[in-house]
Design an enzyme around this catalytic site. Sequence first.
Site, PDB file in Angstrom:
ATOM      1  N   LYS A   1      -0.072  -0.206  -3.493  1.00 28.27           N
ATOM      2  CA  LYS A   1      -1.098  -0.984  -4.252  1.00 28.27           C
ATOM      3  C   LYS A   1      -1.610  -0.622  -5.367  1.00 28.27           C
ATOM      4  O   LYS A   1      -1.396   0.577  -6.235  1.00 28.27           O
ATOM      5  CB  LYS A   1      -2.487  -0.892  -3.057  1.00 28.27           C
ATOM      6  CG  LYS A   1      -1.935  -1.624  -1.862  1.00 28.27           C
ATOM      7  CD  LYS A   1      -1.666  -3.012  -1.670  1.00 28.27           C
ATOM      8  CE  LYS A   1      -0.752  -3.580  -0.601  1.00 28.27           C
ATOM      9  NZ  LYS A   1      -1.158  -3.430   0.644  1.00 28.27           N
TER      10      LYS A   1
HETATM   11  C1  LIG Z   1      -1.051  -4.111   2.183  1.00 32.33           C
HETATM   12  C2  LIG Z   1      -1.525  -5.371   2.705  1.00 32.33           C
HETATM   13  C3  LIG Z   1      -2.379  -5.159   4.044  1.00 32.33           C
HETATM   14  C4  LIG Z   1      -2.595  -3.984   4.910  1.00 32.33           C
HETATM   15  O1  LIG Z   1      -2.953  -2.830   4.048  1.00 32.33           O
HETATM   16  P1  LIG Z   1      -2.757  -1.526   4.872  1.00 32.33           P
HETATM   17  O2  LIG Z   1      -3.743  -0.627   4.103  1.00 32.33           O
HETATM   18  O3  LIG Z   1      -1.596  -1.092   4.887  1.00 32.33           O
HETATM   19  O4  LIG Z   1      -3.330  -1.612   6.513  1.00 32.33           O
HETATM   20  C5  LIG Z   1      -3.081  -6.538   4.447  1.00 32.33           C
HETATM   21  N1  LIG Z   1      -3.059  -7.612   3.714  1.00 32.33           N
HETATM   22  C6  LIG Z   1      -2.071  -7.819   2.661  1.00 32.33           C
HETATM   23  C7  LIG Z   1      -2.076  -8.816   1.655  1.00 32.33           C
HETATM   24  C8  LIG Z   1      -1.490  -6.605   2.045  1.00 32.33           C
HETATM   25  O5  LIG Z   1      -0.676  -6.718   1.209  1.00 32.33           O
END
Ligand SMILES: *Cc1c(COP(=O)(O)O)cnc(C)c1O
Length: 379
Positions: free
Chosen positions: A182
């Site tokens: 991210k």
């Molecule tokens: C990565 C992601 C999540 C989940 O995030 P985590 O921190 O891995 O739980 C939820 N929604 C979207 C759109 C994502 O890209």
Amino acid sequence: MKVEFYRHSLGAAEKAAVADVIDSLFLTTGPRAREFERLFAAYLHVPYCIGLSSCTAGLHLALKAWGIGPGDRVIVPAMTFVASANVVLHAGADVVFCDVDARTGLIDPTAVEGALGSGGVKALIPVHIYGQMADMTTLRLLADRHGLRLLEDSAHCVEGERDGARPGSLGDAAVFSFYATKNLACGEGGAVVTRSRELTDYLEVARLHGMSKSALSRHEHYEHWDMDFPGYKANLPDIQAALLLPQLARLDDMWRRREAIAGRYAAAFAAAGVEFPTDVPGARHARHLFTIWAPDGRRDEFIASLQVDGIGVVVNYRPVHLTRHYRERYGCREGQFPNAEAIGRRTISLPFYPLLTDQEIEYVIERVCSIHHDLLRHA
Ligand SMILES: *Cc1c(COP(=O)(O)O)cnc(C)c1O
């Protein structure tokens, strides 16, 4: 040439920050996590931030805080990561999928109105997909009119802004992911930002077993603690928070680099007739992912060619309602959400991160345009 799909930007500052944690007393949630919460809330101009172990935990716990459970329904766009929908099931409620805009992939407010017809809807989870914000102004009005909680899945959108609103300004809460790939990354982590003191109080206790005192407060001054309710284990440890703190200072620089790469991709692809999602005019796109749309029916060939050329790609996403669980549990099938399905059939995510070199960017552009051209010629 080999172009990785993603390479993180962590370096000397993050190594030093983690070394400091190891030299200190606290490995779990302590002063660094608190500092991150303070700075992240300030960055977003929102009063409260609660650090968590993941975005998934944040979405789930927000639904629990609002008492959403069996018999309730929650609207989720069909074009998103599976976690946005699964948290509704974790809370014991039912998912109502809705379609997205064909040009942006963002939740379509008209489709939301349609989904409300099923009754029993208590919340709506817009997803700021790829880093572009959903139409929060319209969704806020809709939510108020129908008494819904508005929970922003902001996993893709730290830096975004639309109609003067940023994540957390119009939603009842916005939830972020600090997962490895991210925009702000610490391997695994997440946070909820909110303007609600009540939600903050719940999350602070719910993330740590429901205990009335945190490890930090017990360290500062031991007092017996009680347990108000059987909580969860979803706190953000100081080691992870230490990785996030130096990145906050670089957030705008990293965003500017991705913005520049997006500009180069967009100009080259538009000239070559390669399609990709449209930017909302006047909004600030957080630039988490850059996706293109392959000619319909040719996506997997397109991916295979890119991989032969050494270019790492992924698919964000195939629509959630067509995964086996939702087909079997809800009888979901093809044809229900045509825009989400069309994007799901055609989408490819390209390498897109600050460390991409100019040479790598040129190579990706050249290969994408050439493969696109060849696929159309042999249609
Ligand atoms: C990565 C992601 C999540 C989940 O995030 P985590 O921190 O891995 O739980 C939820 N929604 C979207 C759109 C994502 O890209």
